[in-house]
Design a protein around this motif. Structure first.
Motif, PDB file in Angstrom:
ATOM      1  N   ALA A   1     -10.107   4.229 -13.884  1.00  7.45           N
ATOM      2  CA  ALA A   1     -11.095   3.245 -13.415  1.00  7.45           C
ATOM      3  C   ALA A   1     -10.556   1.822 -13.514  1.00  7.45           C
ATOM      4  O   ALA A   1     -10.787   0.998 -12.632  1.00  7.45           O
ATOM      5  N   GLU A   2      -9.797   1.556 -14.557  1.00  5.94           N
ATOM      6  CA  GLU A   2      -9.345   0.174 -14.787  1.00  5.94           C
ATOM      7  C   GLU A   2      -8.185  -0.212 -13.863  1.00  5.94           C
ATOM      8  O   GLU A   2      -7.787  -1.371 -13.823  1.00  5.94           O
ATOM      9  N   LYS A   3      -7.656   0.725 -13.099  1.00  5.37           N
ATOM     10  CA  LYS A   3      -6.546   0.429 -12.178  1.00  5.37           C
ATOM     11  C   LYS A   3      -7.017   0.204 -10.740  1.00  5.37           C
ATOM     12  O   LYS A   3      -6.195   0.059  -9.831  1.00  5.37           O
ATOM     13  N   ALA A   4      -8.333   0.190 -10.518  1.00  2.00           N
ATOM     14  CA  ALA A   4      -8.865   0.156  -9.148  1.00  2.00           C
ATOM     15  C   ALA A   4      -8.282  -0.977  -8.312  1.00  2.00           C
ATOM     16  O   ALA A   4      -8.038  -0.816  -7.113  1.00  2.00           O
ATOM     17  N   ASP A   5      -8.071  -2.134  -8.926  1.00  2.00           N
ATOM     18  CA  ASP A   5      -7.590  -3.279  -8.162  1.00  2.00           C
ATOM     19  C   ASP A   5      -6.069  -3.412  -8.160  1.00  2.00           C
ATOM     20  O   ASP A   5      -5.527  -4.341  -7.561  1.00  2.00           O
ATOM     21  N   GLY A   6      -5.380  -2.479  -8.831  1.00  2.00           N
ATOM     22  CA  GLY A   6      -3.924  -2.495  -8.836  1.00  2.00           C
ATOM     23  C   GLY A   6      -3.359  -1.893  -7.555  1.00  2.00           C
ATOM     24  O   GLY A   6      -4.104  -1.429  -6.685  1.00  2.00           O
ATOM     25  N   TYR A   7      -2.033  -1.940  -7.441  1.00  2.00           N
ATOM     26  CA  TYR A   7      -1.345  -1.388  -6.274  1.00  2.00           C
ATOM     27  C   TYR A   7      -0.464  -0.221  -6.716  1.00  2.00           C
ATOM     28  O   TYR A   7      -0.016  -0.170  -7.873  1.00  2.00           O
ATOM     29  N   PRO A   8      -0.188   0.709  -5.803  1.00  2.00           N
ATOM     30  CA  PRO A   8       0.563   1.907  -6.187  1.00  2.00           C
ATOM     31  C   PRO A   8       1.863   1.607  -6.942  1.00  2.00           C
ATOM     32  O   PRO A   8       2.175   2.310  -7.902  1.00  2.00           O
ATOM     33  N   ASP A   9       2.608   0.575  -6.517  1.00  2.00           N
ATOM     34  CA  ASP A   9       3.905   0.352  -7.168  1.00  2.00           C
ATOM     35  C   ASP A   9       3.779  -0.202  -8.587  1.00  2.00           C
ATOM     36  O   ASP A   9       4.777  -0.352  -9.281  1.00  2.00           O
ATOM     37  N   GLN A  10       2.545  -0.484  -9.004  1.00  3.02           N
ATOM     38  CA  GLN A  10       2.332  -0.917 -10.395  1.00  3.02           C
ATOM     39  C   GLN A  10       2.001   0.261 -11.308  1.00  3.02           C
ATOM     40  O   GLN A  10       1.760   0.075 -12.498  1.00  3.02           O
ATOM     41  N   LEU A  11       1.965   1.455 -10.720  1.00  4.93           N
ATOM     42  CA  LEU A  11       1.560   2.648 -11.479  1.00  4.93           C
ATOM     43  C   LEU A  11       2.739   3.584 -11.692  1.00  4.93           C
ATOM     44  O   LEU A  11       3.670   3.631 -10.884  1.00  4.93           O
ATOM     45  N   SER A  12       2.665   4.363 -12.764  1.00  2.48           N
ATOM     46  CA  SER A  12       3.660   5.420 -12.971  1.00  2.48           C
ATOM     47  C   SER A  12       3.437   6.518 -11.928  1.00  2.48           C
ATOM     48  O   SER A  12       2.393   6.571 -11.260  1.00  2.48           O
ATOM     49  N   GLY A  13       4.422   7.402 -11.806  1.00  7.53           N
ATOM     50  CA  GLY A  13       4.279   8.524 -10.870  1.00  7.53           C
ATOM     51  C   GLY A  13       3.052   9.360 -11.182  1.00  7.53           C
ATOM     52  O   GLY A  13       2.304   9.753 -10.281  1.00  7.53           O
ATOM     53  N   GLY A  14       2.838   9.625 -12.452  1.00  5.56           N
ATOM     54  CA  GLY A  14       1.677  10.439 -12.841  1.00  5.56           C
ATOM     55  C   GLY A  14       0.372   9.753 -12.476  1.00  5.56           C
ATOM     56  O   GLY A  14      -0.572  10.398 -12.005  1.00  5.56           O
ATOM     57  N   GLN A  15       0.327   8.423 -12.687  1.00  7.47           N
ATOM     58  CA  GLN A  15      -0.887   7.686 -12.317  1.00  7.47           C
ATOM     59  C   GLN A  15      -1.080   7.698 -10.806  1.00  7.47           C
ATOM     60  O   GLN A  15      -2.201   7.861 -10.316  1.00  7.47           O
ATOM     61  N   GLN A  16       0.019   7.549 -10.055  1.00  6.40           N
ATOM     62  CA  GLN A  16      -0.110   7.593  -8.584  1.00  6.40           C
ATOM     63  C   GLN A  16      -0.630   8.963  -8.133  1.00  6.40           C
ATOM     64  O   GLN A  16      -1.442   9.066  -7.216  1.00  6.40           O
ATOM     65  N   GLN A  17      -0.156  10.005  -8.783  1.00  8.40           N
ATOM     66  CA  GLN A  17      -0.631  11.335  -8.392  1.00  8.40           C
ATOM     67  C   GLN A  17      -2.110  11.499  -8.739  1.00  8.40           C
ATOM     68  O   GLN A  17      -2.854  12.144  -7.994  1.00  8.40           O
ATOM     69  N   ARG A  18      -2.540  10.893  -9.853  1.00 15.14           N
ATOM     70  CA  ARG A  18      -3.971  10.959 -10.201  1.00 15.14           C
ATOM     71  C   ARG A  18      -4.795  10.193  -9.173  1.00 15.14           C
ATOM     72  O   ARG A  18      -5.914  10.601  -8.830  1.00 15.14           O
ATOM     73  N   VAL A  19      -4.269   9.076  -8.650  1.00 17.74           N
ATOM     74  CA  VAL A  19      -4.964   8.363  -7.570  1.00 17.74           C
ATOM     75  C   VAL A  19      -5.046   9.261  -6.331  1.00 17.74           C
ATOM     76  O   VAL A  19      -6.090   9.336  -5.673  1.00 17.74           O
ATOM     77  N   ALA A  20      -3.956   9.957  -6.041  1.00 19.52           N
ATOM     78  CA  ALA A  20      -3.963  10.854  -4.871  1.00 19.52           C
ATOM     79  C   ALA A  20      -5.033  11.938  -5.034  1.00 19.52           C
ATOM     80  O   ALA A  20      -5.701  12.322  -4.062  1.00 19.52           O
ATOM     81  N   ILE A  21      -5.220  12.405  -6.251  1.00 13.55           N
ATOM     82  CA  ILE A  21      -6.272  13.406  -6.498  1.00 13.55           C
ATOM     83  C   ILE A  21      -7.655  12.765  -6.331  1.00 13.55           C
ATOM     84  O   ILE A  21      -8.538  13.340  -5.679  1.00 13.55           O
ATOM     85  N   ALA A  22      -7.824  11.553  -6.869  1.00 17.75           N
ATOM     86  CA  ALA A  22      -9.110  10.856  -6.719  1.00 17.75           C
ATOM     87  C   ALA A  22      -9.419  10.601  -5.241  1.00 17.75           C
ATOM     88  O   ALA A  22     -10.560  10.731  -4.795  1.00 17.75           O
ATOM     89  N   ARG A  23      -8.379  10.244  -4.495  1.00 18.71           N
ATOM     90  CA  ARG A  23      -8.561  10.015  -3.058  1.00 18.71           C
ATOM     91  C   ARG A  23      -9.035  11.293  -2.368  1.00 18.71           C
ATOM     92  O   ARG A  23      -9.974  11.271  -1.563  1.00 18.71           O
ATOM     93  N   ALA A  24      -8.401  12.407  -2.693  1.00 21.69           N
ATOM     94  CA  ALA A  24      -8.798  13.679  -2.077  1.00 21.69           C
ATOM     95  C   ALA A  24     -10.226  14.041  -2.482  1.00 21.69           C
ATOM     96  O   ALA A  24     -11.031  14.472  -1.651  1.00 21.69           O
ATOM     97  N   LEU A  25     -10.567  13.845  -3.755  1.00 22.68           N
ATOM     98  CA  LEU A  25     -11.908  14.208  -4.226  1.00 22.68           C
ATOM     99  C   LEU A  25     -12.987  13.342  -3.595  1.00 22.68           C
ATOM    100  O   LEU A  25     -14.121  13.782  -3.424  1.00 22.68           O
ATOM    101  N   SER A  26     -12.626  12.120  -3.212  1.00 21.02           N
ATOM    102  CA  SER A  26     -13.603  11.209  -2.622  1.00 21.02           C
ATOM    103  C   SER A  26     -14.086  11.684  -1.260  1.00 21.02           C
ATOM    104  O   SER A  26     -15.078  11.185  -0.739  1.00 21.02           O
TER     105      SER A  26
END
Ligand code: ADP
Ligand code: MG
Length: 259
Positions: A146-171
């Motif tokens: 939740a706290e990364k909502a305003d961040g950009y993908p390149d500021q995240l680790s690979g694992g965090q980016q994959q969790r965003v990809a899961i959140a995107r799919a779930l949305s």
């Protein structure tokens, strides 16, 4: 591991209805190369099937057929009560109900984490922006970002980016989630977080078809394991049997390399 039956009320209750998947005698060739040679498998609603097998055995091609990214030459795929291989099927409508998570996360680098999770909701599902953001934030919360909502993908680790990809799919309120080696490109220390989210989705009753080399995950979470080699299903059954005491020599040889 057991899952709620499709008719039972599901904890959370915020998933669109989980759908079953049936693949029957699926054939797919690229030119003269026959990649899928009559694949049949089923995933019951709310269950998890892990697909394992050596590189080149056709696992990604199978997932891409289920997601209608590829058109098979022969065979049937049914999601819920809809035959998606029917030439009359509304492919765009069906595809909206299938979430896909790839090895490479495929986030939009120029969009914020929140925007990555809202753009398809607005464009494809025609949701109001505010509603899409509310849903995206809830799913980012669900994957612990939740706290990364305003961040950009390149500021995240690979694992965090994959969790965003899961959140995107779930949305997109999927009835079915396809995962194609979701942890294969990750640093070892971030793999566990992604697997933990997949475990919680499974426990909530999401229907999942997961290509993975994570045998511990498969053994713990999968209702069934399907071993593919050379474009055919060599062996399938309960996870403990296929991984713990495989019947086929080819399955044993594969497992001895990955375990
Ligand atoms: P896996 O995911 O099990 O590693 P794939 O489904 O990616 O296997 O690939 C199976 C076979 O199909 C491989 O021989 C691969 O080279 C071939 N293949 C996959 N996609 C294409 C394509 N778009 N065009 C031609 N050949 C392909
Ligand atoms: Mg693959």
């Amino acid at each position: 591991m057991s899952h709620p039956s499709p008719s039972a009320p599901r904890p959370g209750g915020d998933l669109a209805g989980a759908a079953s998947v049936a693949v029957e005698d699926l054939h797919k060739s690229y030119g003269s190369l026959e990649v899928l040679k009559g694949i049949s498998l089923t995933v019951a609603a709310g269950q998890v099937v892990c697909l394992i097998g050596p590189s080149g055995s056709g696992k990604s091609t199978l997932l891409r057929c289920v997601n209608l990214l590829e058109t098979p030459q022969k065979g049937r795929i049914t999601i819920g009560d809809v035959e998606v291989t029917d030439p009359e099927a509304d492919v765009d409508r069906l595809r909206r109900h299938v979430g896909m998570v790839f090895q490479q996360f495929n986030l939009f680098p120029h969009l914020s984490v929140l925007e990555n999770c809202t753009v398809a909701q607005v464009k494809v599902l025609k949701r109001e922006k505010a509603e899409a953001e509310r849903i995206a934030r809830a799913n980012l919360e669900r994957v612990g970002l939740a706290e990364k909502a305003d961040g950009y993908p390149d500021q995240l680790s690979g694992g965090q980016q994959q969790r965003v990809a899961i959140a995107r799919a779930l949305s997109m309120d999927p009835s079915l989630m396809l995962f194609d080696e979701p942890t294969s490109a990750l640093d070892p220390e971030t793999v566990g977080d992604v697997l933990a989210i997949m475990r919680s989705l499974a426990a909530e009753g999401m229907t999942m078809l997961v290509v993975t080399h994570e045998m511990e995950f498969a053994r713990d979470v999968a209702d069934r394991v399907v071993f593919m080699d050379g474009g055919v299903v060599v062996e399938e059954g309960p996870a403990a049997e296929v991984i713990g005491s495989p019947r086929e020599a080819r399955t044993r040889a594969f497992l001895s390399r990955v375990l």
